[in-house]
Design an enzyme around this catalytic site. Structure first.
Site, PDB file in Angstrom:
ATOM      1  N   HIS A   1      67.995  20.247  57.155  1.00 18.19           N
ATOM      2  CA  HIS A   1      67.833  18.818  56.894  1.00 18.19           C
ATOM      3  C   HIS A   1      67.666  18.062  58.211  1.00 18.19           C
ATOM      4  CE1 HIS A   1      68.789  14.772  55.386  1.00 18.19           C
ATOM      5  NE2 HIS A   1      68.466  15.251  54.197  1.00 18.19           N
TER       6      HIS A   1
ATOM      7  N   TYR B   1      69.157   6.140  49.594  1.00 17.97           N
ATOM      8  CA  TYR B   1      70.066   5.465  50.530  1.00 17.97           C
ATOM      9  C   TYR B   1      70.958   4.515  49.744  1.00 17.97           C
ATOM     10  CZ  TYR B   1      66.801   6.955  54.249  1.00 17.97           C
ATOM     11  OH  TYR B   1      66.029   7.665  55.115  1.00 17.97           O
TER      12      TYR B   1
ATOM     13  N   PHE C   1      63.649   9.163  51.926  1.00 13.35           N
ATOM     14  CA  PHE C   1      63.654   8.991  53.384  1.00 13.35           C
ATOM     15  C   PHE C   1      63.058   7.661  53.848  1.00 13.35           C
ATOM     16  CE2 PHE C   1      63.719  13.691  52.961  1.00 13.35           C
ATOM     17  CZ  PHE C   1      64.895  13.939  53.648  1.00 13.35           C
TER      18      PHE C   1
END
Length: 224
Positions: free
Chosen positions: A186, A66, A77
């Site tokens: 995804h 991220y 994640f």
């Protein structure tokens, strides 16, 4: 960058002397000194630190960290407990609820999975702030590919969970018939409706592990 430890260090040590690694190391050091880069440098190898090689039961492959403040901490994640849950992880939690009945927690910190043998590995381990994929092509891919090959060569059964095209491109590296490969779109809101929902990766992983006498993963992330 903090050093690798234990079996991961021994297995990946040959990478440090390959031609790509010194330029990668120097470029990443320069980026941390001159730009805002995520995750914090001490967290780059957290996927390996939290999940020792000898304990890997399953692998979830992400793309790169991220890229907004406070989110990335070295597990794909996952975000720290005080950070808003990102949209892809919201969808992962929804599928986990539909698959195993787990309640949807109030945070996105997935360390519990990693500590149980789920290697939460991004294929690129760093990123420049607010610039997705900005560290692609620097050499991380060779390093994480080496880790994937090491896992593929282990005879102990394990599960490779490949969500989305970049992760699925790694399937060609996986040849060991002892392992289970699970593929799905995804979990991003852009693609989750094309087959991620309903793919039941969590129950499939646990059924496979249990069928080989391996303890299943407790996928429930508890509220904080």
């Amino acid at each position: 960058m903090p050093p690798l430890q234990g079996e991961w260090l021994e297995a990946l040590k040959p990478e440090f002397s390959k031609p790509y690694y010194k330029p990668l190391f120097e470029k990443i050091n320069q980026e941390y000194q001159t730009k805002r880069v995520f995750p914090p440098a001490d967290d780059i190898f957290n996927a390996f630190h939290f999940t020792p090689l000898e304990e890997v039961k399953a692998v979830i492959l992400g793309q790169d960290p991220y890229h907004n403040y406070g989110q990335a901490h070295g597990l794909c994640f996952s975000v720290k407990p005080e950070v808003d849950i990102p949209p892809s992880l919201i969808n992962i939690y929804q599928e986990l609820h539909d698959d195993l009945g787990c309640y949807i927690p109030n945070h996105g910190y997935l360390e519990k999975w990693a500590r149980q043998g789920v290697l939460m590995l991004n294929t690129v381990l760093t990123v420049r702030a607010h610039q997705a994929n900005s560290h692609q092509g620097l050499g991380w891919e060779q390093f994480t590919d080496a880790a994937i090959r090491i896992l593929d060569e282990i005879e102990r059964p394990m599960v490779f969970i490949l969500w989305g095209r970049p992760a699925q491109m790694k399937k060609s590296m996986l040849h060991n018939p002892n392992h289970l490969i699970l593929e799905a779109p995804h979990p991003s809101p852009l693609s989750a409706g094309r087959g991620f929902f309903g793919s039941r990766p969590f129950s499939q992983t646990n059924n496979f592990l249990q069928s080989h006498g391996i303890a299943p993963i407790d996928w429930q992330i508890e509220n904080v």
